[in-house]
Design an enzyme around this catalytic site. Structure first.
Site, PDB file in Angstrom:
ATOM      1  CB  SER A   9      -8.596   5.405   7.300  1.00  0.00           C
ATOM      2  OG  SER A   9      -8.805   5.574   5.894  1.00  0.00           O
TER       3      SER A   9
ATOM      4  CG  ASP B 270     -11.934   3.870   5.223  1.00  0.00           C
ATOM      5  OD1 ASP B 270     -11.381   4.968   6.356  1.00  0.00           O
ATOM      6  OD2 ASP B 270     -11.716   3.958   4.250  1.00  0.00           O
TER       7      ASP B 270
ATOM      8  CE  LYS C 195      -8.631   2.538   2.787  1.00  0.00           C
ATOM      9  NZ  LYS C 195      -8.986   4.107   3.053  1.00  0.00           N
TER      10      LYS C 195
ATOM     11  CG  HIS D 107      -1.747   1.376   1.362  1.00  0.00           C
ATOM     12  ND1 HIS D 107      -2.850   1.357   0.714  1.00  0.00           N
ATOM     13  CD2 HIS D 107      -1.492   2.471   1.913  1.00  0.00           C
ATOM     14  CE1 HIS D 107      -3.447   2.418   0.904  1.00  0.00           C
ATOM     15  NE2 HIS D 107      -2.572   3.155   1.730  1.00  0.00           N
TER      16      HIS D 107
ATOM     17  NE  ARG E  19     -10.413  10.786   9.209  1.00  0.00           N
ATOM     18  CZ  ARG E  19      -9.305   9.976   8.614  1.00  0.00           C
ATOM     19  NH1 ARG E  19      -9.906   8.860   8.147  1.00  0.00           N
ATOM     20  NH2 ARG E  19      -7.931  10.315   8.442  1.00  0.00           N
TER      21      ARG E  19
HETATM   22  N1  URA Z   1      -5.521   7.420   3.234  1.00  0.00           N
HETATM   23  C1  URA Z   1      -6.373   6.815   3.690  1.00  0.00           C
HETATM   24  O1  URA Z   1      -6.985   5.728   3.035  1.00  0.00           O
HETATM   25  N2  URA Z   1      -7.254   7.135   4.960  1.00  0.00           N
HETATM   26  C2  URA Z   1      -6.752   8.160   5.411  1.00  0.00           C
HETATM   27  O2  URA Z   1      -7.283   8.625   6.572  1.00  0.00           O
HETATM   28  C3  URA Z   1      -5.628   8.947   5.022  1.00  0.00           C
HETATM   29  C4  URA Z   1      -5.367   8.499   3.712  1.00  0.00           C
END
Ligand code: URA
Length: 433
Positions: A183, A161, A187, A82, A168
């Site tokens: 977050s 999320d 994922k 990621h 947010r």
């Molecule tokens: N990328 C994400 O997936 N979530 C965040 O909170 C910040 C960056």
């Protein structure tokens, strides 16, 4: 349990119990907790933080808020990567074939670009025929057969999320370590891989502008990933300058092909070697020296490039465009930007260069915008290089002539000049295991 009491508890700096955190996430996901209470909660977390244990429970609750992918059939071999997002970041296109031809199983869900950062799914869609949507069965079957499949985020993964991130974004609560950690990690955990390498980008083109902020995020994400039973390594990489020389979707596919053919930008080669080696150390149990040697051999022998063609063909794409990249989408206009003065390029603001590329059509200003796959920027000079006045700094690739002046102004506005050579910045800023 009442949400107002939990907001108050967090507002007063107290740690929530596991049940309380699960109550918040379940209620927000099913709609019984309204946005205004969740916004207040997010703000309380922003100011008072969370313990590592609270963050782990929050991550787990968000991961369980929707579907999860079961990759247990691949045992320890499943591995994911990621990136926290950057400019010119085409590493997935390069790592996926390298790692999968060396035994890793990459069942990867990637994102689209937004704003100044690009997204792997858009880059892959610039390959004619490539399908970024597969059913779960097709996805897993391809990973079994080919070793790799890369699709867009689909299905009902981490709905908590999706909702919370949108909230947010408009309540000034993005920059909170426990909220960012949960977050990203929820994922990645829902996507199922046993091992995960996090590429935490640091610098002007990244979400984390300073090394301290990047390191703190990396350490949190590794801790939480391990607490949730996964193998996690974070690599802190420099995003103070765009990665490689090409920014834009088809342009980045072309640069990925160059690297897999053993050519191209040494900086990009090195970042990919470090990321791929760390992935292979986790999924194959190799030491660093073995992993690096195997990565180099996979490229030198042509195996990694052949694997890219197998992967692309399996997903409906035309592998002939990889053998002959002039068959990728090409821009009608190629506009050279000339150096307005001589001197050393002391800084290139990667975010502004990403914005210049987006203005040409390579990125979206809103989610609905249609991407121009051929558009983008090819850098001829990068930070640290000496330039004479009138030399070509970059070439803008565009199909809309009217986009060029604004992109040129944005590009030139991203540059800083000096009379002396700037200190060379390291590419790899740290590794958190
Ligand atoms: N990328 C994400 O997936 N979530 C965040 O909170 C910040 C960056």
């Amino acid at each position: 349990m009442r949400m107002v009491d939990l907001i108050e508890k967090k507002r007063d700096g107290l740690a929530l119990t596991d049940e309380e955190i699960r109550f918040v996430i379940d209620g927000f996901t099913n709609g019984s907790i309204p946005d205004y209470q969740m916004s207040a909660f997010a703000m309380a977390v922003f100011f008072k933080g969370m313990t590592d244990h609270e963050t782990a429970v929050l991550t787990d609750a968000m991961m369980r808020s929707g579907d999860t992918i079961d990759l247990s059939r691949f045992g320890d071999k499943s591995v994911d990567k990621h990136s926290t997002g950057g400019v010119g970041d085409k590493t997935t296109l390069i790592l996926a074939p390298i790692v999968s031809c060396l035994g890793g199983k990459m069942a990867k869900m990637s994102g689209r670009g937004l704003g100044h950062t690009g997204g792997t799914v858009d880059k892959l869609e610039s390959i004619p025929g490539y399908k970024t949507t597969l059913t779960v069965d097709e996805f897993l079957h391809q990973v079994e057969q080919v070793g790799v499949a890369v699709i867009g985020q689909s299905g009902n993964l981490t709905p908590a999320d999706k909702k919370l991130y949108a909230l947010r974004d408009v309540t000034a609560t993005v920059d909170s370590l426990p909220l960012i950690t949960s977050s990203i990690m929820s994922k990645k955990l829902a996507a199922g891989s046993h091992s995960i390498v996090l590429d935490v980008k640091v610098g002007s083109g990244a979400f984390m502008k300073t090394l301290n902020a990047g390191r703190e995020l990396a350490e949190h994400m590794v801790t939480i990933g391990k607490a949730c039973g996964r193998n996690v390594t974070a690599v802190l990489t420099n995003m103070d300058v765009p990665l490689g020389h090409r920014i834009g979707n088809a342009l980045e596919v072309e640069e990925a092909v160059e690297i897999l053919r053993g050519e191209g930008c040494p900086d990009l080669q090195e970042v990919c070697t470090v990321l791929a080696s760390n992935m292979l150390m986790l999924c194959n149990g190799w030491d660093e020296e073995t992993a690096r040697a195997q990565v180099k051999e996979a490229i030198a022998s042509g195996r990694a490039f052949e694997q890219m063609k197998r992967w692309v063909a399996a997903q409906g794409g035309d592998p002939a465009v990889l053998d002959d990249t002039s068959k990728l989408p090409q821009a009608a206009i190629q506009h050279e930007i000339l150096a307005p003065c001589g001197g050393y390029l002391s800084h290139m603001d990667a975010q502004k260069i990403g914005e210049a590329s987006a203005l040409l059509g390579a990125g979206r200003q809103t989610k609905e915008d249609v991407i121009d796959f051929a558009a983008g920027v090819v850098l001829k000079k990068k930070t640290g290089e000496r330039v004479e006045a009138g030399e070509v700094l970059a070439v803008l690739h565009a199909n809309r002539a009217e986009s060029v002046p604004a992109a040129e102004a944005a590009f030139l506005g991203a540059l800083q000049w000096s009379d002396t050579a700037p200190e060379k910045q390291p590419l790899i800023l740290g590794i958190v295991r």
